[in-house]
Motif scaffolding. Structure first.
Motif, mmCIF file in Angstrom:
data_model
loop_
_atom_site.group_PDB
_atom_site.id
_atom_site.type_symbol
_atom_site.label_atom_id
_atom_site.label_comp_id
_atom_site.label_asym_id
_atom_site.label_seq_id
_atom_site.Cartn_x
_atom_site.Cartn_y
_atom_site.Cartn_z
ATOM 1 N N ASP A 166 0.835 -1.209 0.000
ATOM 2 C CA ASP A 166 0.000 0.000 0.000
ATOM 3 C C ASP A 166 0.868 1.257 0.000
ATOM 4 O OD1 ASP A 166 -2.304 -1.494 0.008
ATOM 5 O OD2 ASP A 166 -2.525 -1.451 2.192
ATOM 6 N N LEU A 167 1.920 1.259 0.830
ATOM 7 C CA LEU A 167 2.795 2.431 0.890
ATOM 8 C C LEU A 167 3.579 2.618 -0.404
ATOM 9 C CD1 LEU A 167 4.189 2.279 4.530
ATOM 10 C CD2 LEU A 167 2.840 4.126 3.519
ATOM 11 N N MET A 168 4.068 1.531 -0.977
ATOM 12 C CA MET A 168 4.830 1.634 -2.224
ATOM 13 C C MET A 168 3.935 2.083 -3.373
ATOM 14 S SD MET A 168 7.987 1.135 -1.539
ATOM 15 C CE MET A 168 7.615 2.063 -0.042
ATOM 16 N N ASP A 169 2.694 1.589 -3.399
ATOM 17 C CA ASP A 169 1.752 2.057 -4.427
ATOM 18 C C ASP A 169 1.451 3.541 -4.249
ATOM 19 O OD1 ASP A 169 1.642 -0.453 -5.532
ATOM 20 O OD2 ASP A 169 -0.242 -1.022 -4.566
ATOM 21 N N ALA A 170 1.252 3.959 -2.990
ATOM 22 C CA ALA A 170 0.996 5.377 -2.729
ATOM 23 C C ALA A 170 2.203 6.229 -3.098
ATOM 24 C CB ALA A 170 0.642 5.581 -1.250
ATOM 25 N N LEU A 171 3.401 5.727 -2.829
ATOM 26 C CA LEU A 171 4.619 6.439 -3.207
ATOM 27 C C LEU A 171 4.716 6.607 -4.713
ATOM 28 C CD1 LEU A 171 7.423 7.607 -2.469
ATOM 29 C CD2 LEU A 171 8.311 5.279 -2.590
ATOM 30 N N LEU A 172 4.418 5.528 -5.460
ATOM 31 C CA LEU A 172 4.442 5.606 -6.917
ATOM 32 C C LEU A 172 3.369 6.559 -7.426
ATOM 33 C CD1 LEU A 172 5.559 4.580 -9.614
ATOM 34 C CD2 LEU A 172 3.934 2.672 -9.480
ATOM 35 N N ASN A 173 2.181 6.513 -6.823
ATOM 36 C CA ASN A 173 1.119 7.438 -7.222
ATOM 37 C C ASN A 173 1.537 8.891 -7.012
ATOM 38 O OD1 ASN A 173 -0.547 5.273 -7.858
ATOM 39 N ND2 ASN A 173 -1.581 5.279 -5.884
ATOM 40 N N SER A 174 2.200 9.170 -5.884
ATOM 41 C CA SER A 174 2.653 10.533 -5.613
ATOM 42 C C SER A 174 3.662 10.995 -6.652
ATOM 43 C CB SER A 174 3.273 10.614 -4.212
ATOM 44 O OG SER A 174 2.286 10.484 -3.219
ATOM 45 N N LEU A 175 4.585 10.102 -7.020
ATOM 46 C CA LEU A 175 5.581 10.457 -8.030
ATOM 47 C C LEU A 175 4.927 10.742 -9.377
ATOM 48 C CD1 LEU A 175 8.484 7.949 -7.237
ATOM 49 C CD2 LEU A 175 8.514 10.429 -6.966
ATOM 50 N N ILE A 176 3.974 9.891 -9.768
ATOM 51 C CA ILE A 176 3.300 10.076 -11.057
ATOM 52 C C ILE A 176 2.541 11.393 -11.084
ATOM 53 C CG2 ILE A 176 1.471 9.168 -12.544
ATOM 54 C CD1 ILE A 176 2.302 6.360 -11.671
ATOM 55 N N VAL A 177 1.742 11.643 -10.035
ATOM 56 C CA VAL A 177 0.955 12.878 -9.981
ATOM 57 C C VAL A 177 1.869 14.093 -9.945
ATOM 58 C CG1 VAL A 177 -0.647 14.215 -8.572
ATOM 59 C CG2 VAL A 177 -1.039 11.776 -8.909
ATOM 60 N N ALA A 178 2.939 14.033 -9.143
ATOM 61 C CA ALA A 178 3.832 15.182 -8.998
ATOM 62 C C ALA A 178 4.531 15.507 -10.313
ATOM 63 C CB ALA A 178 4.864 14.909 -7.909
ATOM 64 N N VAL A 179 5.068 14.501 -10.990
ATOM 65 C CA VAL A 179 5.829 14.746 -12.219
ATOM 66 C C VAL A 179 4.920 15.220 -13.346
ATOM 67 C CG1 VAL A 179 7.222 13.654 -14.019
ATOM 68 C CG2 VAL A 179 7.684 13.154 -11.617
ATOM 69 N N ILE A 180 3.787 14.543 -13.541
ATOM 70 C CA ILE A 180 2.900 14.908 -14.646
ATOM 71 C C ILE A 180 2.258 16.270 -14.419
ATOM 72 C CG2 ILE A 180 0.785 14.292 -15.882
ATOM 73 C CD1 ILE A 180 1.485 11.387 -15.508
ATOM 74 N N SER A 181 1.729 16.507 -13.216
ATOM 75 C CA SER A 181 1.078 17.796 -12.948
ATOM 76 C C SER A 181 2.079 18.941 -12.991
ATOM 77 C CB SER A 181 0.373 17.759 -11.585
ATOM 78 O OG SER A 181 1.308 17.621 -10.527
ATOM 79 N N ILE A 199 -0.262 8.139 4.590
ATOM 80 C CA ILE A 199 0.320 8.415 5.907
ATOM 81 C C ILE A 199 -0.763 8.828 6.893
ATOM 82 C CG2 ILE A 199 1.868 9.963 7.177
ATOM 83 C CD1 ILE A 199 3.644 10.052 4.719
ATOM 84 N N TRP A 200 -1.713 9.652 6.428
ATOM 85 C CA TRP A 200 -2.835 10.047 7.293
ATOM 86 C C TRP A 200 -3.624 8.825 7.731
ATOM 87 C CZ3 TRP A 200 -8.172 9.617 6.399
ATOM 88 C CH2 TRP A 200 -8.982 10.287 7.320
ATOM 89 N N SER A 201 -3.830 7.873 6.828
ATOM 90 C CA SER A 201 -4.540 6.647 7.195
ATOM 91 C C SER A 201 -3.776 5.863 8.254
ATOM 92 C CB SER A 201 -4.754 5.768 5.954
ATOM 93 O OG SER A 201 -5.526 6.434 4.985
ATOM 94 N N MET A 202 -2.442 5.852 8.148
ATOM 95 C CA MET A 202 -1.633 5.166 9.158
ATOM 96 C C MET A 202 -1.742 5.852 10.509
ATOM 97 S SD MET A 202 1.822 4.433 6.927
ATOM 98 C CE MET A 202 2.717 3.850 8.390
#
Length: 255
Positions: free
Chosen positions: A54-69, A216-219
């Protein structure tokens, strides 16, 4: 006087970096809570974090959103800054004000407004809608940095390229953008950093695929744990790495 200056500088650094030091130190806590006393050093929490899907998927999602946006915000901000700096348009001051205005608006207001727009349009919230929100908050930053860096020497180089027969897209791609490489890089990396850390927009505009701050908020809802400190340390390490890369390969080369 010099002693007072050093005391003030030391106090400022301690004020800024002490929370980060505490975060990193207690990410190695050999216990269940990241609070004093310190019981010893262990890497188990980093192993747990890096082994969490879950954390690694969230990390990858953050990278994708950050770079593309950030890329989209940078391109749009650069084009808008170039147009308003090089062409005299009626109401250009008003246009600049409108482009910078989102920087003065709360992220919560922007997120709620976008959420209403997406609901009215029948668009389901996802990483893409979160990316749109990050473009909205980062575009004014990219515009402001790029617009402030444009000067007359760049205008003269662009005019010379047009006189030599270069089409407008080549002038933008081969003349304007390279001459603004340092400001553009600064705008991009700042946008990535803001998108990487942003929570409110990502929380309201995502559902199943979430970014790292939302995870992280969920954790944290289940209580404090050295695992959250380990995640924060990794995020801090990535942010520091981006700053080092920017300073080493962009600003130093420009100087």
């Amino acid at each position: 006087m010099r002693v007072l200056s050093w005391i003030y500088l030391s106090a400022a650094y301690i004020f800024v970096f002490l929370p980060v030091v505490v975060l990193v130190v207690f990410s190695f806590q050999d216990g269940r809570l990241p609070v004093p006393p310190f019981h010893g050093i262990t890497l188990d929490w980093y192993v747990k974090v890096l082994g969490s899907r879950d954390l690694m998927d969230a990390l990858l999602n953050s990278l994708i959103v950050a770079v593309i946006s950030s890329t989209v915000a940078l391109v749009l901000g650069f084009l808008a800054a170039h147009a308003l700096a090089r062409v005299r348009l009626p109401g250009s001051a008003l246009m600049r004000g409108l482009l910078i205005a989102p920087m003065t608006v709360s992220y919560l207001i922007i997120a709620l407004g976008l959420l209403n727009v997406f609901n009215q349009a029948g668009i389901r919230v996802s990483l893409w809608t979160a990316g749109v929100g990050h473009v909205v908050i980062n575009l004014p930053l990219c515009f402001a940095i790029t617009y402030a860096a444009m000067g007359d020497h760049q205008k003269n180089a662009e005019r010379a390229a047009r006189d030599l027969g270069a089409p407008e897209w080549k002038v933008l791609l081969l003349i304007s953008a390279p001459m603004l490489s340092a400001p553009l890089a600064a705008a991009f990396f700042l946008s990535v950093t803001f998108s990487w850390d942003e929570f409110i927009i990502a929380f309201l505009l995502t559902r199943f695929d979430v970014t790292l701050p939302v995870e992280i908020w969920s954790m944290l809802r289940s209580g404090l744990s050295p695992a959250t400190n380990a995640v924060g340390s990794i995020v801090f390490l990535v942010s520091i790495a981006m700053v080092v890369v920017l300073e080493t390969f962009v600003f130093r080369r420009t100087k």
